[in-house]
Design a protein around this motif. Structure first.
Motif, PDB file in Angstrom:
ATOM      1  N   SER A  25      41.005  -6.960  21.503  1.00  0.00           N
ATOM      2  CA  SER A  25      40.215  -8.128  21.876  1.00  0.00           C
ATOM      3  C   SER A  25      38.776  -7.783  22.210  1.00  0.00           C
ATOM      4  N   GLU A  26      38.516  -6.523  22.519  1.00  0.00           N
ATOM      5  CA  GLU A  26      37.191  -6.188  23.021  1.00  0.00           C
ATOM      6  C   GLU A  26      36.426  -5.206  22.152  1.00  0.00           C
ATOM      7  N   PHE A  27      36.956  -4.895  20.974  1.00  0.00           N
ATOM      8  CA  PHE A  27      36.217  -4.053  20.047  1.00  0.00           C
ATOM      9  C   PHE A  27      36.719  -4.340  18.636  1.00  0.00           C
ATOM     10  N   THR A  28      35.993  -3.833  17.661  1.00  0.00           N
ATOM     11  CA  THR A  28      36.316  -4.120  16.273  1.00  0.00           C
ATOM     12  C   THR A  28      37.189  -3.026  15.687  1.00  0.00           C
ATOM     13  N   LEU A  29      38.318  -3.451  15.124  1.00  0.00           N
ATOM     14  CA  LEU A  29      39.261  -2.487  14.565  1.00  0.00           C
ATOM     15  C   LEU A  29      38.853  -1.931  13.217  1.00  0.00           C
ATOM     16  N   HIS A  30      38.008  -2.627  12.495  1.00  0.00           N
ATOM     17  CA  HIS A  30      37.846  -2.258  11.089  1.00  0.00           C
ATOM     18  C   HIS A  30      37.125  -0.934  10.887  1.00  0.00           C
ATOM     19  N   TYR A  31      36.609  -0.326  11.967  1.00  0.00           N
ATOM     20  CA  TYR A  31      36.023   1.008  11.814  1.00  0.00           C
ATOM     21  C   TYR A  31      37.082   2.110  11.832  1.00  0.00           C
ATOM     22  N   TYR A  32      38.306   1.756  12.189  1.00  0.00           N
ATOM     23  CA  TYR A  32      39.313   2.755  12.494  1.00  0.00           C
ATOM     24  C   TYR A  32      40.538   2.681  11.588  1.00  0.00           C
ATOM     25  N   ALA A  33      41.134   3.845  11.361  1.00  0.00           N
ATOM     26  CA  ALA A  33      42.484   3.883  10.831  1.00  0.00           C
ATOM     27  C   ALA A  33      43.437   3.545  11.977  1.00  0.00           C
ATOM     28  N   ILE A  34      44.513   2.839  11.669  1.00  0.00           N
ATOM     29  CA  ILE A  34      45.490   2.447  12.679  1.00  0.00           C
ATOM     30  C   ILE A  34      46.849   3.012  12.296  1.00  0.00           C
ATOM     31  N   GLY A  35      47.466   3.660  13.245  1.00  0.00           N
ATOM     32  CA  GLY A  35      48.806   4.208  13.031  1.00  0.00           C
ATOM     33  C   GLY A  35      49.843   3.485  13.863  1.00  0.00           C
ATOM     34  N   TRP A  36      51.022   3.368  13.314  1.00  0.00           N
ATOM     35  CA  TRP A  36      52.185   2.879  14.056  1.00  0.00           C
ATOM     36  C   TRP A  36      53.099   4.065  14.325  1.00  0.00           C
ATOM     37  N   ILE A  70      52.714  -1.767   5.911  1.00  0.00           N
ATOM     38  CA  ILE A  70      51.588  -1.885   6.832  1.00  0.00           C
ATOM     39  C   ILE A  70      50.449  -2.602   6.127  1.00  0.00           C
ATOM     40  N   SER A  71      49.754  -3.446   6.864  1.00  0.00           N
ATOM     41  CA  SER A  71      48.610  -4.166   6.300  1.00  0.00           C
ATOM     42  C   SER A  71      47.623  -4.462   7.415  1.00  0.00           C
ATOM     43  N   ARG A  72      46.443  -4.883   7.025  1.00  0.00           N
ATOM     44  CA  ARG A  72      45.457  -5.242   8.035  1.00  0.00           C
ATOM     45  C   ARG A  72      44.661  -6.447   7.581  1.00  0.00           C
ATOM     46  N   ASP A  73      44.287  -7.237   8.557  1.00  0.00           N
ATOM     47  CA  ASP A  73      43.423  -8.386   8.317  1.00  0.00           C
ATOM     48  C   ASP A  73      42.210  -8.196   9.224  1.00  0.00           C
ATOM     49  N   ASN A  74      41.156  -7.668   8.666  1.00  0.00           N
ATOM     50  CA  ASN A  74      39.987  -7.362   9.492  1.00  0.00           C
ATOM     51  C   ASN A  74      39.295  -8.626   9.983  1.00  0.00           C
ATOM     52  N   THR A  75      39.515  -9.747   9.334  1.00  0.00           N
ATOM     53  CA  THR A  75      38.921 -11.000   9.821  1.00  0.00           C
ATOM     54  C   THR A  75      39.609 -11.458  11.111  1.00  0.00           C
ATOM     55  N   ARG A  76      40.871 -11.050  11.257  1.00  0.00           N
ATOM     56  CA  ARG A  76      41.615 -11.382  12.469  1.00  0.00           C
ATOM     57  C   ARG A  76      41.673 -10.208  13.445  1.00  0.00           C
ATOM     58  N   ASN A  77      41.043  -9.083  13.041  1.00  0.00           N
ATOM     59  CA  ASN A  77      41.014  -7.905  13.906  1.00  0.00           C
ATOM     60  C   ASN A  77      42.430  -7.453  14.277  1.00  0.00           C
ATOM     61  N   THR A  78      43.320  -7.487  13.296  1.00  0.00           N
ATOM     62  CA  THR A  78      44.739  -7.225  13.545  1.00  0.00           C
ATOM     63  C   THR A  78      45.330  -6.370  12.423  1.00  0.00           C
ATOM     64  N   VAL A  79      46.232  -5.488  12.809  1.00  0.00           N
ATOM     65  CA  VAL A  79      47.019  -4.699  11.860  1.00  0.00           C
ATOM     66  C   VAL A  79      48.479  -5.096  12.036  1.00  0.00           C
ATOM     67  N   TYR A  80      49.191  -5.198  10.914  1.00  0.00           N
ATOM     68  CA  TYR A  80      50.577  -5.647  10.937  1.00  0.00           C
ATOM     69  C   TYR A  80      51.510  -4.548  10.427  1.00  0.00           C
ATOM     70  N   LEU A  81      52.738  -4.601  10.898  1.00  0.00           N
ATOM     71  CA  LEU A  81      53.800  -3.769  10.350  1.00  0.00           C
ATOM     72  C   LEU A  81      54.970  -4.690  10.045  1.00  0.00           C
ATOM     73  N   GLN A  82      55.165  -4.980   8.776  1.00  0.00           N
ATOM     74  CA  GLN A  82      56.304  -5.796   8.340  1.00  0.00           C
ATOM     75  C   GLN A  82      57.497  -4.875   8.166  1.00  0.00           C
ATOM     76  N   MET A  83      58.558  -5.178   8.880  1.00  0.00           N
ATOM     77  CA  MET A  83      59.749  -4.335   8.866  1.00  0.00           C
ATOM     78  C   MET A  83      60.917  -5.137   8.311  1.00  0.00           C
ATOM     79  N   ASN A  84      61.411  -4.719   7.172  1.00  0.00           N
ATOM     80  CA  ASN A  84      62.541  -5.374   6.524  1.00  0.00           C
ATOM     81  C   ASN A  84      63.737  -4.429   6.479  1.00  0.00           C
ATOM     82  N   SER A  85      64.898  -4.997   6.203  1.00  0.00           N
ATOM     83  CA  SER A  85      66.140  -4.205   6.091  1.00  0.00           C
ATOM     84  C   SER A  85      66.297  -3.268   7.284  1.00  0.00           C
ATOM     85  N   LEU A  86      66.128  -3.819   8.455  1.00  0.00           N
ATOM     86  CA  LEU A  86      66.162  -2.998   9.666  1.00  0.00           C
ATOM     87  C   LEU A  86      67.539  -2.401   9.894  1.00  0.00           C
ATOM     88  N   LYS A  87      67.533  -1.193  10.445  1.00  0.00           N
ATOM     89  CA  LYS A  87      68.749  -0.448  10.719  1.00  0.00           C
ATOM     90  C   LYS A  87      68.832  -0.147  12.218  1.00  0.00           C
TER      91      LYS A  87
END
Length: 127
Positions: A25-36, A70-87
């Motif tokens: 909320s207080e800085f811009t993510l798009h300068y950075y790589a994001i890891g989960w 994994i994906s990112r939406d820099n306009t929303r300043n958010t990175v997502y992790l879509q998890m399917n077929s969970l075990k």
């Protein structure tokens, strides 16, 4: 201080799906790589996936390849992790963290190279 916030965890049955979000909320993510990363009880924190600052490069642990995206939406300043077929073995606290690049050591994401860790979000896969 840079702080990331994870959300989207919960309880899901085996074979189900969840989408995790990592936001700032207080800085811009798009300068950075994001890891989960994730940490199960009694186990070390392990790298799950990473996305470059541009989104043009991604990295996945072998255990989640073909199931997680994994994906990112820099306009929303958010990175997502879509998890399917969970075990059940995906059960863990999931964290996001940032770095200038997706640092891989011996074929795996290196948690020590990442900073600004969030508080984590619990993912439980159980019937």
């Amino acid at each position: 201080q840079l702080q990331l916030v994870e959300s989207g965890g919960g309880l899901v049955q085996p074979g189900g799906s969840l989408r995790l979000s990592c936001a700032a909320s207080e800085f811009t993510l798009h300068y950075y790589a994001i890891g989960w990363f994730r940490q199960a009880p009694g186990k070390e924190r392990e790298g799950v996936s990473c996305i470059s600052s541009s989104g043009g490069s991604t990295n996945y642990a072998d255990s989640v390849k073909g199931r997680f995206t994994i994906s990112r939406d820099n306009t929303r300043n958010t990175v997502y992790l879509q998890m399917n077929s969970l075990k059940p073995e995906d059960t863990a606290i999931y964290y996001c963290a940032l770095n200038l690049e997706c640092t891989v050591v011996a074929g795996t994401l290196s948690p020590n190279a990442f900073g600004s860790w969030g508080q984590g979000t619990q993912v439980t896969v159980s019937s």
